[in-house]
Design an enzyme around this catalytic site. Structure first.
Site, PDB file in Angstrom:
ATOM      1  N   LYS A 161       0.807  -1.216   0.000  1.00 21.51           N
ATOM      2  CA  LYS A 161       0.000   0.000   0.000  1.00 21.51           C
ATOM      3  C   LYS A 161       0.842   1.268   0.000  1.00 21.51           C
ATOM      4  CE  LYS A 161      -3.890  -2.377   2.118  1.00 21.51           C
ATOM      5  NZ  LYS A 161      -4.817  -2.478   3.272  1.00 21.51           N
ATOM      6  N   GLU A 173      -1.902   7.991   7.637  1.00 19.47           N
ATOM      7  CA  GLU A 173      -2.717   8.820   6.766  1.00 19.47           C
ATOM      8  C   GLU A 173      -3.581   9.761   7.585  1.00 19.47           C
ATOM      9  OE1 GLU A 173      -5.072   6.161   4.457  1.00 19.47           O
ATOM     10  OE2 GLU A 173      -3.527   5.853   2.928  1.00 19.47           O
ATOM     11  N   HIS A 199     -14.602  -3.023   8.330  1.00 20.67           N
ATOM     12  CA  HIS A 199     -13.970  -2.907   7.018  1.00 20.67           C
ATOM     13  C   HIS A 199     -14.344  -4.045   6.070  1.00 20.67           C
ATOM     14  CE1 HIS A 199     -11.615   0.333   8.781  1.00 20.67           C
ATOM     15  NE2 HIS A 199     -11.322  -0.474   9.773  1.00 20.67           N
ATOM     16  N   ARG A 231      -7.927  -7.719  -9.390  1.00 24.23           N
ATOM     17  CA  ARG A 231      -8.689  -8.958  -9.542  1.00 24.23           C
ATOM     18  C   ARG A 231     -10.158  -8.615  -9.758  1.00 24.23           C
ATOM     19  NH1 ARG A 231     -11.378  -8.608  -4.806  1.00 24.23           N
ATOM     20  NH2 ARG A 231     -10.247  -7.865  -2.971  1.00 24.23           N
TER      21      ARG A 231
END
Length: 462
Positions: free
Chosen positions: A134, A218, A253, A310
């Site tokens: 990431k 972040e 999530h 994907r």
């Protein structure tokens, strides 16, 4: 050999391309059955692989051939590369479709397939690696001009650097595991005095879950919506997007309900997000279908979150609103067919409810076991992707999702009403499922008005 393994600038005509003869599906359950159906329509033979626990699954029954690849634990079956490659070789399969999950975003598996002259129907090893980490993905997107969430440039070196960056981008901030997923190694920090404990626990959890303690930081986006753009890219550098999906209804999530178009979307925002997604695809010369996922704040500012290289669980709703078989497109792209480059916009509305074998009244605890009675809803605008039936035993070894219920209609209100009717008809007895949760959600006034964020379920379902 049907597959084309190297990129080329010359685009052959579709009639000149030799399609695959036989595809092995390196997955299980509803997605394996979904792939088999498209392969049959394309005249391609199929091979199902299965663990001992999945011997009676429908994907095994409907494939042309099947191979048992091991005992129930995933690491000894669906994650065992050597057994899957061996199954492909003994059945003379010239391609492998990984579905989603398991090995679908494993660059080593993509490379192993190529080394054994078997086409991996998905991204190349380099493309998977570029988006799999990431921190590297964020850096790649910044260079491509895709908006990213303010935060650290790569991994945090130590606690002091974490404090410095947090002060610069301002609290609240969120720590995330670079090799993470499913909320593991993630910590929300509202003030500086909480940062040290969050730093330690995030690294410890990330190390235990992924064998990698690396974390990055972040800016925390308040009142966020999770909106993703479906994309496709071919072997010749052409790319397109197929509009958005709103995946904001989730818990821990994990997505529960998806829909397209997003009730939060505007024509201007769709254009901006679509253009950004195309930049992402072209930045890595992406091959196949995938999604570029964004967080969108209450002011409709959007930020790159990650790219999934994907097919997605929720690909179904995109198919319904634009009449486009995404699995078929995956296969054609892998064989060397070029895409038109045309972008799509939805002209209908579609909603998907994930039906999980979980008890929503007991914190969604998994409920494996035998389905004693099963009746699926039907009628115009109803689609069900599932691999279960009356008498089927849900194994405890895998993800608890047992099906996807999809509705499509002219408007969002009609799609919700149709979903209510379909849920009332859906009978699954013998195990607990999330059907009662979805029934309650479809009646909720805020959901019906489109007033929700990724935190909606925390208040709605207590």
């Amino acid at each position: 050999m049907a597959a084309i393994f190297k990129k080329s600038t010359k685009k052959p005509k579709e009639s000149e391309i030799k399609m695959f003869n036989k595809i092995l599906i390196a997955n299980r359950g509803e997605i394996a059955l979904r792939i088999i159906r498209t392969c049959k329509e394309m005249g391609i033979k199929t091979v199902a692989v299965y663990s001992i626990a999945d011997k009676e699954s429908l994907h095994v029954r409907f494939a042309d051939e099947s191979v048992c690849i091991g005992p129930p634990p995933s690491k000894e079956s669906y994650l065992n590369m050597s057994r899957i490659i061996a199954a492909a070789e003994i059945t003379n399969a010239d391609a492998i479709h990984p579905g989603y999950g398991f090995l679908s975003e494993n660059s080593k598996f993509s490379k192993v397939c190529a080394e054994n002259k078997i086409k991996f129907i998905g991204a190349t090893p380099d493309q998977i690696d570029s988006m799999g980490d990431k921190a590297n993905a964020k850096d790649t997107m910044k260079k491509a001009g895709v908006p990213v969430i303010p935060g650290s440039d790569g991994l945090l070196e130590n606690l002091e650097s974490a404090k410095k960056i947090a002060k610069n981008i301002k609290y609240p901030v969120i720590l995330k595991a670079t090799a993470g997923g499913g909320g593991k190694g993630m910590r929300l920090v509202w003030k500086e005095e909480d940062l040290e404990n969050a730093w330690a626990s995030a690294r410890q959890e990330a190390g235990a879950a992924f064998g990698n303690e690396g974390v990055y930081m972040e800016k925390y986006i308040e009142e966020p919506r999770h909106i993703e753009i479906q994309v496709a890219g071919d072997q010749y550098g052409m790319a397109c997007h197929l509009s958005e999906r709103d995946c904001s209804i989730q818990r821990r999530h994990q997505k529960l309900v998806e829909e397209t178009p997003s009730p939060f979307m505007t024509k201007e925002l769709r254009k901006k997000m679509g253009d950004a997604a195309i930049k992402a695809v072209k930045a890595i010369r992406y091959e196949g279908v995938g999604t570029v996922e964004f967080l969108v704040d209450k002011h409709r500012n959007f930020y790159f979150m990650e790219m999934n290289t994907r097919i997605q669980v929720e690909h179904t709703i995109t198919e319904e609103v634009i009449d486009y078989d995404l699995v078929k497109e995956q296969i054609k792209i892998a064989a060397g067919v070029s895409i038109s480059g045309k972008n799509y916009e939805p002209h209908l509305h579609s909603i998907q409810c994930r039906i999980n074998a979980e008890d929503p009244f007991k914190n969604f605890v998994p409920c494996p076991g035998k389905i004693t009675n099963y009746h699926s809803p039907g009628g115009h605008g109803i689609r069900i992707d599932t691999h279960v039936y009356a008498g089927y035993v849900i194994p405890p070894n895998y993800d608890s999702m047992i099906g996807k219920l999809i509705t499509v209609a002219r408007t969002r209100e009609e799609a919700i009403t149709k979903m209510q009717r379909a849920l009332d008809e859906y009978i699954i007895e013998g195990v607990k499922t999330t059907i009662p949760f979805h029934q309650a959600l479809m009646k909720d006034e805020n959901f019906r008005k489109g007033n929700f964020t990724t935190k909606f379920i925390e208040d709605f379902w207590k």
